[in-house]
Design an enzyme around this catalytic site. Structure first.
Site, mmCIF file in Angstrom:
data_model
loop_
_atom_site.group_PDB
_atom_site.id
_atom_site.type_symbol
_atom_site.label_atom_id
_atom_site.label_comp_id
_atom_site.label_asym_id
_atom_site.label_seq_id
_atom_site.Cartn_x
_atom_site.Cartn_y
_atom_site.Cartn_z
ATOM 1 N N ASN A 6 0.847 -1.190 0.000
ATOM 2 C CA ASN A 6 0.000 0.000 0.000
ATOM 3 C C ASN A 6 0.886 1.245 0.000
ATOM 4 O O ASN A 6 2.113 1.139 0.015
ATOM 5 C CB ASN A 6 -0.964 -0.017 1.192
ATOM 6 C CG ASN A 6 -0.228 -0.023 2.509
ATOM 7 O OD1 ASN A 6 0.452 0.942 2.849
ATOM 8 N ND2 ASN A 6 -0.309 -1.130 3.239
ATOM 9 N N LYS A 42 9.355 -16.771 -9.782
ATOM 10 C CA LYS A 42 8.692 -15.614 -10.378
ATOM 11 C C LYS A 42 7.536 -16.067 -11.272
ATOM 12 O O LYS A 42 7.708 -16.955 -12.116
ATOM 13 C CB LYS A 42 9.729 -14.813 -11.198
ATOM 14 C CG LYS A 42 9.176 -13.556 -11.772
ATOM 15 C CD LYS A 42 10.244 -12.796 -12.523
ATOM 16 C CE LYS A 42 9.611 -11.626 -13.249
ATOM 17 N NZ LYS A 42 10.572 -10.918 -14.081
#
Ligand code: PMT
Length: 416
Positions: free
Chosen positions: A211, A290
Site C-alpha cells: 500500500n 517468479k
C-alpha cells in the site's frame, strides 16, 4: 522558567509586547532579543520596561546602543544555555530562511543554532510571501527539526491584501509555548509502542501486495513520544525513512511479522499507537518462483490477523490503544464503525481522498475519534500533528482514572 522572545522586523512586531505580558501572567521570566529590523518597528525600551531585563539587540553592543553596559557575544551565549524556550514573533520569511539554512549573521539566528531549548515560531507576512514554495519548504524543514510552528491566520493583512499571513492570536502562541514547556517530560515512565509503514505480502520472490504508506505519520508519532520522554518501540514495515534516534526499532515486512513483533512486546507497552497501514489479505499460496505472464491471473487471498483487535483483547489494565483509519469515502461513518468494531480507545481518522494529506505527504489533517468525542485537527506538518495527537491520547487517561477511583469507592476530586 525562562522564555526568550525573539522579535523580528514585521508590522506585527508590536504584538510581541502583548505576548510578553501574556507569558508573564503564566509566571514565566521573559527575556527579549530583537533583530535590527525589529527596532525599526518597536523600541527596545518597550521590552526592557515590560520585562525588567536588558534587551539584546545585537552581537556586539556598545553601552550607547543598548542603553546598558557593554556585552560581548560570549556573554550573550549564556542566553542560549539558560533559556527554556525560544519563541519568535513575528517570524519573517527572512528569519525562517536563515533558521532553515543555518545562517548565523545576527544574534537571533545565532541563538537559534546555539540553543537546545524547544523553539516556537509564529510567522506573519504578506500572503504571497507565506505561500511562496521557498517559505513553505523552509517551514517544512523547521517542522521536521521539531520547531513548533504556530501557523498564521487568514484575514486582512497590513499590506492591503487578504489571505493567510496574519500573526496567530496571542493565546494560540502562549498555548504553544506552554505546551512545549510542559510537554518536555510528560511521557517519562511510559513505553509507547508505535507501528509504522505499510506491510507487504509476497506474491512471488519479486512481487508483493502493498500500500502507499510511507511511514511518515508513524515515525512522527515515534519521534514526538520519544522527545517527550517515553521509551519508544517502533515496529516498522519497510520505509525510506531514518528512524528517530534512541527508539528501539523492530523491522518487519509482513502483517504476520508485525503481529508477532507487537504481541511479543505488548507486556512492556503502556500506550500502543497503530499508525501502520496493514495488509488485510495475503496470497493463500506464495509462488516459489517468479510468476510468468500468461493471460489473466486470479489471486486466491486469505485474511491476515487483525493486530489491533488482538491488542485490544490482550491489553493490560491502564494500557491505551489507539488505531488509525485511512478512508476514502464516508470517512466519519467508517471511522466510527472501526472504533466500535476494533474496540480501541480512539481512532485517528485520515480522509486519504484529500489532496496533499494522508499517504506519503509531509502534512496531514485528521479527526481524533473516541466514544464520545470527535476532534478535528486542521492540516499541519505530521510532526506537529503528532504532538497534538499525543496531547489528546494523554487526556484519555484522566476520566479513566477518575472512574477507577470512583469504582474503588475513593473520593473523586471535584472538577477533575
Ligand atoms: O505512512 P504515511 O504515508 O505517513 O501515511 C499515514 C497513514 C495514512 C498510513 C496513517 O496515518 C493511517 O491512516 N494508518 C492506518 C491505515 C490503515 O491501514 O487503516 P485501516 O483502516 O486499514 O486499519 C485500521 C486500523 O487497524 C489501523 O490502526 C491498522 O494498523 C489496524 N489493522 C488493520 C488491519 C490489520 N490486519 N491489522 C491491524 O492492526
Amino acid at each position: 522558567m525562562k522564555v526568550t522572545v525573539g522579535v523580528c522586523g514585521g508590522i506585527a512586531a508590536y504584538k510581541a509586547a502583548e505576548l510578553v505580558r501574556a507569558l508573564q501572567k503564566h509566571a514565566l521570566d521573559v527575556h527579549v532579543v530583537m533583530t535590527q529590523a525589529a527596532q525599526q518597528f518597536v523600541q527596545p525600551l518597550t521590552f526592557a520596561a515590560l520585562t525588567g531585563h536588558k534587551v539584546i539587540t545585537g552581537m556586539w553592543e556598545t553601552p550607547d546602543e543598548s542603553g546598558g553596559s557593554a556585552a560581548s557575544s560570549i556573554e550573550h551565549m549564556d542566553a542560549a544555555q539558560t533559556t527554556d524556550a525560544l519563541v519568535v514573533v513575528p517570524a519573517t520569511a527572512n528569519i525562517l530562511a536563515k533558521f532553515a539554512i543555518g545562517i548565523a549573521d545576527d544574534f537571533l539566528s545565532t541563538l537559534y543554532l546555539a540553543t537546545t531549548a524547544p523553539v516556537i515560531v509564529a510567522p506573519a507576512m504578506n500572503v504571497n510571501m507565506w505561500q511562496h514554495p521557498a517559505t513553505q519548504a523552509n517551514v517544512e524543514t523547521l517542522a521536521t527539526r521539531n520547531v513548533r510552528i504556530v501557523s498564521p491566520e487568514s484575514g486582512y493583512l497590513a499590506c492591503g491584501m487578504t489571505g493567510a499571513g496574519r500573526l496567530a492570536e496571542t493565546e494560540a502562541i502562549v498555548e504553544a509555548v506552554l505546551s512545549v514547556l510542559h510537554h518536555r517530560n510528560d511521557l517519562v515512565g511510559e513505553t509507547v509502542l508505535v507501528t509504522a509503514g505499510g506491510t507487504r505480502e509476497a506474491l512471488d520472490p519479486v512481487r508483493f501486495l502493498g500500500n502507499r504508506s510511507s511511514g511518515k505519520m508513524g515515525y512522527a508519532m515515534a519521534e514526538a513520544a520519544q522527545k517527550r520522554g517515553a521509551r519508544v518501540i517502533l515496529v516498522t514495515a519497510p520505509t525510506a525513512l531514518r528512524a528517530p534516534a534512541d527508539c528501539e526499532v523492530v523491522s518487519v515486512t509482513t502483517t504476520e511479522e508485525m503481529r508477532q513483533a507487537v504481541l511479543s512486546r505488548l507486556e512492556q507497552a503502556s500506550i500502543v499507537i497503530k499508525s501502520a497501514a496493514v495488509a488485510d489479505y495475503r496470497p493463500k499460496v506464495q509462488a516459489g518462483q517468479k510468476l510468468r505472464r500468461s493471460g489473466p491471473l486470479t489471486l486466491d487471498l486469505e485474511p491476515t490477523g487483525d493486530i489491533l483487535r488482538e491488542v485490544v483483547a490482550l491489553r493490560h489494565p491502564g494500557m491505551l490503544v489507539i488505531g488509525f483509519a485511512a478512508e476514502t469515502d464516508d470517512a466519519l461513518a467508517h471511522g466510527r464503525e472501526k472504533l466500535m468494531r476494533k474496540g480501541a480507545d480512539a481512532i485517528v481518522l485520515n480522509d486519504v481522498s484529500r489532496e496533499g494529506v494522508g499517504f506519503d505527504s509531509d502534512r496531514n489533517a485528521v479527526t481524533f475519534l473516541t466514544q464520545d468525542r470527535s476532534i478535528e485537527m486542521a492540516e499541519m506538518p505530521k510532526r506537529e500533528l503528532a504532538d497534538h495527537l499525543l496531547d489528546e491520547i494523554l487526556a484519555l487517561r484522566r476520566p479513566r482514572q477518575v472512574l477507577a477511583e470512583a469504582d474503588a469507592g475513593l473520593p473523586v476530586a471535584a472538577g477533575d
